[in-house]
Design a protein around this motif. Structure first.
Motif: not given
Length: 404
Positions: A131-132, A159-163, A169-171, A209-212
């Protein structure tokens, strides 16, 4: 010697199941291969062990479970779902394979817990690093998505969590295991250095949180609260120590909220509960409820069988898979067989899990996933149940009671 290799193969099976997002690697059935090797090594080890005794109750329950899903499979074939019946039959067995292959006589509980904890930690670290790297534009999300598709023969919705921050999102279903990591803090089964605990908690929190996923975030927070409550109120501590612990936790929460707010993580997490996409997802679940309810009503006694699905309402590549799994199971088995299915699961838990307020809360939370996400038919769910069975081992609790 191969007859003593069970511990090695079971450990590898757990590591692969937890870290890999798929059962396959370049179209190779790695999970099935590891299941086979683990099963063979266990059979051989049992054959060399003259003192081994089967738990008759567990064996009876396992045979009943197989009988029930076999009847569901037969109904599915009769109803014409030949292509998907066998696939879902194996899906029903996936969590059972993990639980059944665990034999605590040949592999210690402490070893299994360490394997699970550090495997989940490794998975979470890799996920956060990816993610980083994507956020820093070191490589693009599409490249990561294509790599995953080619390597593990799978695709995932994202999909983008924050553009602006380029956070995606990595789920995966593996995130279900991340959400129960507070249990490890609750039970203190893995000895960790005090200075490392906050780091590990931060990694697990970022990973979840990245799972969203709304369900997984809520489950994670719920288990954190259970852990905090147990440590401060349920343990036999002095009143002064309890008050001090509560004050410490309150200060930590305030500092955490301030830091998370500064880093916009709270905004990202809270936005997941207010996105317009949520309305679409909830609407789809409402439509799904109607479809599955009609399937159940139309075949309330026999169901449509394992592998069945509504051709007008397909949710994924696994045609038989629905988010509302419990209702889906009812529509597949019919009421009589579904009732037997639930009873067998309950019986197994009653015979193997020490039931108290904690374990009942945790079991209820874990099994509630079947109302929101299709995790019940996965090997990851088997690992989740294995964790609960080890933490709340009825046999060990009974032994302690007799000793006391």
């Amino acid at each position: 010697m191969f007859h003593k290799s069970y511990k090695v193969w079971f450990s590898i099976l757990l590591i692969w199941t937890i870290i890999s997002p798929s059962a396959k690697l370049f179209n190779l059935q790695i999970f099935k291969g590891l299941l086979l090797l683990t099963g063979i090594s266990l059979i051989i080890q049992i054959a060399f062990d003259k003192n081994f005794k089967f738990k008759s109750w567990n064996l009876v329950i396992l045979l009943l479970y197989i009988l029930i899903i076999s009847l569901g499979y037969l109904i599915g074939i009769i109803k014409g779902f030949h292509e998907t019946a066998y696939e879902e039959y194996l899906a029903f067995l996936a969590p059972v394979f993990i639980i059944s292959l665990y034999q605590k006589k040949y592999i210690s509980k402490h070893h299994v817990i360490k394997i699970i904890f550090y495997s989940v930690l490794t998975y979470s670290i890799l996920k956060v690093i990816i993610a980083i790297l994507i956020s820093l534009n070191i490589f693009h999300f599409n490249d990561f998505s294509n790599f995953t598709a080619k390597t593990f023969n799978m695709s995932f919705i994202s999909y983008p969590m924050h553009l602006n921050l380029n956070i995606y999102r990595i789920y995966y279903v593996n995130d279900f295991l991340v959400s129960i990591m507070p249990l490890f803090l609750l039970k203190d089964k893995v000895k960790l250095k005090k200075e490392l605990k906050p780091l590990f908690i931060a990694i697990f929190t970022l990973s979840i949180l990245l799972s969203y996923s709304r369900f997984l975030i809520i489950l994670y927070v719920f288990l954190v609260l259970v852990s905090v409550t147990r440590r401060t109120l349920w343990l036999k501590e002095s009143k002064d120590k309890t008050i001090i612990n509560l004050i410490k936790i309150f200060i930590i929460i305030l500092i955490s909220i301030w830091l998370l707010n500064k880093s916009m993580i709270i905004d990202l997490a809270s936005s997941r509960f207010y996105l317009e996409d949520n309305y679409s997802a909830d609407t789809i679940r409402e439509q799904q409820f109607g479809v599955l309810r009609d399937m159940l009503v139309n075949n309330i006694w026999t169901g449509f069988g394992i592998g069945s699905y509504d051709k007008s309402f397909i949710r994924s590549e696994n045609l038989f898979s629905y988010e509302l799994q419990w209702l889906s199971f009812a529509s597949k088995f019919g009421i009589p067989l579904f009732t037997a299915f639930i009873f067998v699961i309950f019986l197994y838990i009653k015979k193997n899990v020490f039931l108290n307020s904690q374990s009942l809360l945790i079991l209820s939370a874990v099994f509630s996933v079947g109302f929101f996400n299709p995790y019940l038919q996965s090997q990851i769910f088997g690992v989740v149940l294995l964790v609960i069975m080890i933490f709340y081992d009825k046999e060990m609790k009974n032994t302690q009671t007799k000793t006391d």
